[in-house]
Scaffold this motif. Structure first.
Motif, short mmCIF file in Angstrom:
data_model
loop_
_atom_site.label_atom_id
_atom_site.label_comp_id
_atom_site.label_asym_id
_atom_site.label_seq_id
_atom_site.Cartn_x
_atom_site.Cartn_y
_atom_site.Cartn_z
N ASP A 148 0.76 -1.15 0.10
CA ASP A 148 -0.01 -0.04 0.08
C ASP A 148 0.91 1.11 -0.01
OD1 ASP A 148 -2.17 -1.61 0.14
OD2 ASP A 148 -2.74 -1.56 2.00
N MET A 181 -3.83 9.45 -2.70
CA MET A 181 -4.41 8.80 -1.64
C MET A 181 -5.85 9.60 -1.48
SD MET A 181 -4.95 6.30 0.58
CE MET A 181 -6.16 6.26 1.46
N ASN A 182 -6.89 9.01 -1.72
CA ASN A 182 -8.10 9.85 -1.44
C ASN A 182 -8.41 10.02 0.08
OD1 ASN A 182 -9.14 10.05 -4.35
ND2 ASN A 182 -9.59 7.74 -3.79
N VAL A 199 -21.16 -6.78 -7.64
CA VAL A 199 -20.45 -5.36 -7.84
C VAL A 199 -19.02 -5.73 -8.29
CG1 VAL A 199 -20.12 -3.22 -6.88
CG2 VAL A 199 -22.06 -4.51 -6.76
N MET A 244 -8.22 -11.20 -3.05
CA MET A 244 -8.29 -9.87 -3.29
C MET A 244 -7.01 -9.19 -3.87
SD MET A 244 -9.25 -7.42 -0.39
CE MET A 244 -8.84 -5.82 0.02
N GLN A 282 -17.05 -5.04 -11.68
CA GLN A 282 -15.76 -4.24 -11.82
C GLN A 282 -14.84 -5.32 -12.49
OE1 GLN A 282 -15.46 -0.94 -11.12
NE2 GLN A 282 -17.77 -0.92 -10.83
N LYS A 292 2.92 7.16 -6.27
CA LYS A 292 1.79 8.25 -6.54
C LYS A 292 2.30 9.40 -6.29
CE LYS A 292 -2.95 8.91 -5.92
NZ LYS A 292 -4.18 8.66 -4.97
N PHE A 323 -9.17 -2.31 6.91
CA PHE A 323 -8.45 -2.13 5.75
C PHE A 323 -8.29 -0.58 5.49
CE2 PHE A 323 -8.67 -1.42 0.92
CZ PHE A 323 -7.70 -2.20 0.54
N ASN A 324 -7.44 0.05 5.22
CA ASN A 324 -7.32 1.28 5.23
C ASN A 324 -7.99 2.27 6.46
OD1 ASN A 324 -5.47 0.84 3.11
ND2 ASN A 324 -6.64 1.45 1.48
N ASP A 359 -17.60 2.50 -7.77
CA ASP A 359 -16.63 2.27 -7.49
C ASP A 359 -16.29 1.71 -5.87
OD1 ASP A 359 -15.13 2.28 -9.65
OD2 ASP A 359 -13.63 3.77 -9.58
N LEU A 364 1.47 4.37 -2.76
CA LEU A 364 1.22 5.90 -2.52
C LEU A 364 2.81 6.60 -2.72
CD1 LEU A 364 -0.62 5.73 0.95
CD2 LEU A 364 -1.42 6.43 -1.20
#
Lengths: 1118, 159
Positions: free
Chosen positions: A379, B1-2, A500, A464, A504, A386, B75-76, B39, A383
């Motif tokens: 994770d 990151m949102n 869902v 996942m 996706q 990004k 999770f986050n 989403d 970031l």
């Protein structure tokens, strides 16, 4: 000649271990390699001539090899005697007040791990009886002086080891003969006795080395203890100062902890490391690169020690606190990626330590396993990427090399070429960061995490992560790999209906397939995505379908809506596709397609002369109509396939959403399929124009019973508009024979008798419109259990009875009847069904038909036969025991009873017996022939037999069988001959030497004298002296002698007479006859069995010849 | 990151074959969607599906007889709490971690979530008693959705 590796072995070096995977370099926040291993005490060995001296080489190998878990953790290194050790700095008191250049010096750990020994051991070959002892002693002391000089200022210990091949062994306390020499040596070397060791060089060298190692280890412990105390002194001095120098404090605490780790004192080390960490937090350097680096190093040691001390919970909580503390230190905005890099590194390092702990025996739980930390690391890597990519790239005039640590950990040195101009540091660092393979890292981390989640049974979490890896692959353009991962994920989520997520993922799959390009996967996924059950928005579905329509019409699709920036690339790739790529077969099983396909036979079975009808229904749930060119149903017999095709010219295959199109098929079954099952094996639906693009959708596994349509579609029921109900799906059909129009009538009116031949009449009536030919009548037993017990034969010729008989009949013209019959024979009484099948052929049109009927038959055994026997002269009744004496006359009865309701006629009866054992006394004619028996009637036949005297007593004489010929009354069939088993005769074992017979007259009258003549036979081989007694009672008057004396020779007989006059009427007891003839002869049993006890006395006035009296008498006798 | 999606709740009932039977999203009025709604749902399902691993691990462990598992997975910015009925139907609630500095769920928050779960459980039992409802099938009852909505309003709005 020594090998190179061995030659180099003595120079110990740092294990070159890095945490990064080999192909993924990362310049930021790497854990220094010297921090990673656990500290081991360092001992320098000098004076060992490793190359030339074999003894020394052996000693070195004893030290260096086999360093397993059972040995003390010590690092040895061979150094020359004149080795230069690092020069000790002299601590000056003023230094405590100055501000140091950094927190932890980069070379400190390395220095103490590999350069400054805790102990220098000098090896010397010196025997006590060495002639040149004095010279060698001086050489030794000079070497020690050299070592001591180069270690000036350090508290490194020195030890001397004398390698001796002739050692003296002396008991403790006893003055050694060489004590003078020893003391002299110690004095000259300025060593105490405790610092001098002797190493006997013999077979047990290894054992001595291990003992020496233990002794050396104690000295080493002392050294490190002193070192830590020395640093503690510095620390205390710092703490006493008014303004505490935190950097120095951290440094000292860390050093104390590290020295304690050398001593393997983990608890103390942990305490000091934690203290160092607390002090570090007080240094306020927001986002300080150095603080973070040092914190990372300290936390690494803390977590590692906690795991070593079996406190994983402490390790995890310390680590969490660590992240919490530093979360806010984000640093400057243009270097924000550095913070993420730091977070990534922390999680990654912790994951690695955790994994190591698990490998050494720790057990983790699903919610706390290394996978969690690797996922978090991924994770943060995301970031980091990004943050790094959001800065506009600024090119430098040179390729920047990643910065390296300077004198202190965390103080970076940039290497800027001297000729380049002023470079902004941020730009320099950003350029370095761009060189990092973030995606590769993420894939590596996620893969590692997946392995851990799998190991800890977190398959869904692993799934996942699979999809996240797929995303990363699609970012770097490895679309093939991404597509494989998405397919895997889709299969799982499709199963559990997470719609869902599923939709996706489907969208991603479509994008990736368009970019590969994988036409088949693209079309299939699109068909699934535009389906009514999809959770995509209507607009997306419309756009997807438009793209699909473009492909179907043979145009090159533009993916502008689907893949906005990459559409041009996909467009070009599709353009370069070979034309055959657009012709593909799509396996539609396991896909929730927008085309729903339903095909069923109209009935479960069809007769051979009927047309088979089948209905296919197609429905569409996509937003727009789709034209199809051909529908074909493939059956298990390919001969019908041409009848099951609808092509675009003849029918409306342009499907419209939410309308069900029905297609009817019908065909004639082939004669070869009669009796078989036809099933739908595939449904093929073609779309596209044949010349440019053609896609064949195939639903296989359709007709199999294991996967009916409902599970095939995983719960999306077939949707029909209107109120029409869907008939039950009939994916296979039985082709049965044409129903016959022939009547077969048969009935067993009567009971069958076991053993007889029964004729069953059968009437066949032809109701067909034409002549039937090749008529075969087939009879068999319907009940499986009765097979073999009922047999059949056809009439006419010499019949053989078999389990199923077939008899041909003549051709029967329409409307006429034919009488036939079948013979049945049962071997036991039973009740069963028999099946009568009539097969025949029709010529016009040609069919083979079969008519069948079953009837119930019941059979009983009519003969119930009893055998009885008795001795002729015995008073006992005839019995079925068949225990009889040899040499006497016997009567043998056979009693035949009819146990069935059917009347039977008996024929000849014959009793078979062995002639050598049994003889027939009198031949009497059989009275049975012609006797009729109705139900429950009996008939008897009598044989007069005698067992030959030679038969030994107690032996068994096999008899039989009894053969009886009989028939049903009025039957025209041949008589049945029944063989009945006969019980064996047993020869009576007891043999009496004296036999007595008494024959009474047929009629005894009251008051008339009755003469009793007792015949006595001596059947023994000796002379017998018999004393005979006759007792009396008051029912008669006895005339004659009550007591007689008789003498009988062997095999002679005599008669004793007496006369009685009965007084009463009715049964009268006869006199009791008793013979006394010595102790060894006992004939009481014989007398009891053979002499009559009573006699019936008639009144005087009834005349003889009266029938009623006769009957009375007869009954009495029998 | 949102930015973290505070105030968002996602509740799902999961059947025996891991399939979602009922989904409910609660969104506060004032919130503006920074990521598309689809989403968001997709992410919620992702998290909920992965959290089933943690639920099952707890069910087989020493806490297997418990019904309520607070803060079972993270999770986050989401925390997942779970409730397992005696018939092994799983309720999952995704709720935001309230405060950044407080990673552990506060005591009263645990109580609020527990109460919410028991309220839904009661409605669920009533639904199961309905002869027209087939076990393990999707819950389409409008009344049930309405009741869950009320429970969310009653219990979780202050969370």
């Amino acid at each position: 000649m020594q090998s190179t590796t061995t030659r180099q072995a003595p120079t110990a070096s740092l294990p070159q271990r890095s945490m990064n995977p080999p192909d993924l370099p990362d310049p930021l926040f790497n854990l220094p390699p010297e921090v990673i291993p656990d500290p081991q005490p360092f001992i320098a060995l000098c004076g060992l001539d490793f190359v030339h001296n074999a003894t020394h080489r052996t000693i070195w190998e004893c030290f260096a090899s086999n360093r397993g878990a059972d040995r003390l953790p010590i690092l040895y290194q061979i150094v020359p005697a004149d080795h230069e050790y690092p020069v000790s700095k002299i601590k000056k008191s003023y230094e405590y007040g100055t501000v140091p250049g950094g927190i932890l010096k980069k070379n400190w750990i390395r220095k103490h791990m590999l350069e400054v020994p805790a102990l220098v051991v000098l090896f010397a070959d010196l025997e006590w009886d060495d002639p040149a002892f004095a010279e060698k002693k001086i050489a030794c002391s000079s070497k020690i002086a050299t070592v001591r000089a180069s270690l000036a200022g350090r508290s490194t210990r020195i030890a001397l080891v004398l390698v001796q091949s002739r050692p003296h062994t002396f008991a403790p306390g006893e003055p050694s003969p060489d004590s003078e020499k020893v003391n002299g040596l110690c004095n000259s070397c300025e060593l105490t006795l405790k610092q001098v060791f002797f190493l006997p060089n013999n077979d047990q060298l290894m054992g001595y080395v291990i003992r020496l190692e233990t002794a050396l280890s104690e000295m080493v412990q002392q050294y490190y203890l002193n070192e830590s105390k020395r640093v503690r002194g510095h620390r205390d001095a710092v703490m006493r100062m008014a303004s505490q120098n935190l950097s120095l404090l951290v440094r000292h605490q860390f050093k104390i902890g590290y020295f304690n780790e050398f001593r393997q004192d983990k608890q103390t080390s942990l305490k000091h490391y934690q203290q160092a960490y607390l002090n570090l937090q007080q240094i306020r350097q927001d986002g300080g690169f150095e603080v973070k680096t040092v914190a990372m190093i300290i936390m690494y040691r803390i977590c590692r020690l906690s795991f070593r001390l079996a406190c994983p919970v402490d390790a995890i909580s310390n680590f969490r606190k660590h992240l919490e503390v530093f979360r806010v230190y984000k640093g400057p905005l243009d270097l924000a990626y550095q913070h993420e890099a730091w977070l990534f590194r922390q999680n990654y390092i912790f994951g690695v330590i955790f994994d190591e702990a698990i490998q050494s025996g720790l057990s983790a739980i699903p919610s706390e396993n290394p996978g969690v930390y690797f996922t978090k690391a991924a994770d943060h890597m995301k970031l980091r990427q990004k943050n790094c990519l959001q800065f506009p790239p600024q090119q430098l005039s040179f390729v920047p090399t990643p910065p390296v640590d300077g004198e202190f950990y965390g103080q970076l040195i940039l290497s800027v070429p001297s000729n380049s101009t002023e470079v902004p540091i941020a730009v320099y660092l950003q350029n370095c960061e761009r060189a990092v393979n973030h995606t590769g890292w993420m894939i590596y981390l996620l893969n590692t995490a997946i392995a851990h989640f799998r190991k800890h049974r977190c398959n869904r979490t692993a799934l996942m992560l699979f999809n996240r890896i797929g995303d990363e692959y699609s970012v770097i353009g490895a679309y093939d790999k991404a597509q494989a991962l998405f397919s895997q994920g889709l299969a799982e989520y499709r199963k559990s209906k997470w719609s869902v997520i599923f939709s996706q993922l489907l969208l991603r799959q479509i994008r990736v397939s368009a970019l590969i390009p994988n036409v088949a996967e693209f079309i299939r996924s699109t068909l699934e995505a535009i389906c009514g059950e999809s959770y995509l928005q209507q607009n997306d579905r419309l756009q997807l379908q438009e793209t699909l329509m473009q492909i179907l019409s043979g145009d090159r699709p533009d993916f502008r809506n689907l893949l906005r920036p990459q559409s041009q690339m996909a467009y070009q790739k599709w353009g370069s596709l070979p034309p055959e790529a657009l012709l593909c077969v799509l396996d539609m099983d396991n896909v929730f397609s927008c085309v729903e396909c339903h095909c069923s036979f109209d009935r479960p079975s069809f007769a051979a002369h009927e047309m088979i009808t089948m209905t296919a229904r197609l429905a569409l749930t996509s937003p727009l109509p789709i034209p199809f060119s051909e529908l074909q149903v493939v059956l298990s017999n390919p001969a019908y396939n041409s009848s099951c095709v609808v092509s675009g010219d003849t029918a409306h295959l342009n499907l419209v959403p939410d309308r069900v199109e029905e297609f009817k098929f019908q065909f004639q079954p082939l004669n070869e399929d009669v009796g078989r099952r036809i099933s739908i094996s595939k449904i093929i639906l073609k779309m596209g124009t044949a010349d440019k693009s053609s896609f064949i959708l195939v639903w296989s596994h359709f007709g199999t019973t294991e996967r009916p349509r409902q599970t095939h579609c995983a719960g999306f029921p077939f949707q029909l508009t209107g109120n029409e109900s869907v008939p039950e799906l009939q994916t296979s059909v039985d082709i049965i024979k044409r129903p016959p129009k022939v009547q077969v009538t048969a009935a067993a009116q009567e009971l069958l008798l076991v053993g007889e031949t029964f004729r069953l009449p059968i009437v066949v009536h032809n109701h067909e419109a034409a002549l039937i030919s090749n008529v075969q009548l087939h009879v068999a037993c319907d009940d499986h259990g009765a097979v073999g017990k009922v047999t059949f034969a056809s009439t006419g010729s010499a019949a053989t009875f078999i389990n199923d008989s077939t008899s041909p009949l003549s051709d029967i013209p329409p409307g006429e009847s034919v009488d036939a019959a079948v013979l049945i024979r049962c071997i036991m009484g039973l009740k069963t069904r028999i099946r009568i099948t009539l097969t025949y052929d029709l010529t016009e049109p040609s069919f083979q038909c079969a008519a069948e009927t079953t009837i119930l038959i019941q059979s009983v055994n009519p003969l119930q036969i009893k055998f009885m026997s008795r001795e002729l002269h015995s008073e006992e009744y005839s019995s079925e025991k068949h225990v009889l004496p040899a040499g006497e006359d016997l009567i043998y009865f056979t009693v035949i009873r009819n146990a069935s309701p059917v009347a039977i006629v008996l024929g000849a009866a014959e009793l078979k017996f062995p002639e050598e054992s049994v003889e027939r006394v009198t031949v009497t004619p059989s009275y049975l022939t012609g006797v009729q028996l109705i139900e429950d009637e009996e008939a008897q036949d009598v044989w007069f037999l005698r067992i030959r005297a030679k038969c030994p007593p107690g032996s068994l004489i096999p008899m039989g069988p009894f053969v009886l010929t009989w028939n049903r009354r009025g039957s025209d069939q041949p008589s049945a001959m029944t063989f009945i088993p006969v019980p064996d005769l047993q020869v009576k074992s007891a043999h009496s030497p004296v036999k007595v017979y008494l024959t009474l007259p047929t009629q005894v009258t009251q008051f008339e004298p009755l003469n009793l003549a007792y015949g006595i036979v001596n059947s023994s081989e000796q002379l017998l002296d018999l004393h005979i007694l006759l007792s009396t009672n008051d029912e008669y008057v006895l005339h004659g002698e009550k007591e007689t004396h008789v003498r009988l020779g062997p095999h002679m007989d005599t008669v004793v007479h007496c006369s009685i006059v009965p007084i009463n009427v009715g049964y009268m007891r006869l006199p009791e006859f008793e013979i006394q003839c010595g102790p060894d002869v006992d004939c009481r049993e014989w007398i009891d069995a053979h002499l009559p006890k009573t006699v019936f006395v008639m009144p005087k006035n009834i005349s003889s010849g009266d029938a009623s009296v006769d009957r009375l008498m007869t009954t009495n006798v029998v | 990151m949102n930015s973290p999606q505070f105030g968002r709740l996602y509740f799902v009932i999961i059947g025996h074959r891991d399939q979602p039977l009922f989904e409910f999203e609660a969104l506060k009025q004032e919130e503006n969607l920074s990521i598309p709604r689809e989403d968001y749902r997709h992410l919620c399902q992702f998290v909920a599906h992965a959290a089933l691993d943690a639920v099952e691990a707890n069910l087989t462990g020493p806490t297997g007889t418990q019904m309520f598992f607070k803060n079972i997975d993270r999770f986050n910015e989401w925390s997942v709490s779970a409730f397992v009925t005696t018939s092994q139907i799983k309720f999952l609630l995704l709720h935001p971690v309230r405060d950044e500095s407080q990673s552990a769920l506060r005591k009263e928050e645990a109580d609020i979530i527990r109460n919410f779960f028991f309220a839904v459980y009661e409605h669920f039992i009533k639904l199961m008693l309905n002869p027209f409802y087939e076990l393990d099938s999707e819950i389409t009852s409008r009344g049930f959705r309405e009741k869950v909505h009320q429970s969310v309003k009653k219990h979780l709005l202050n969370l």
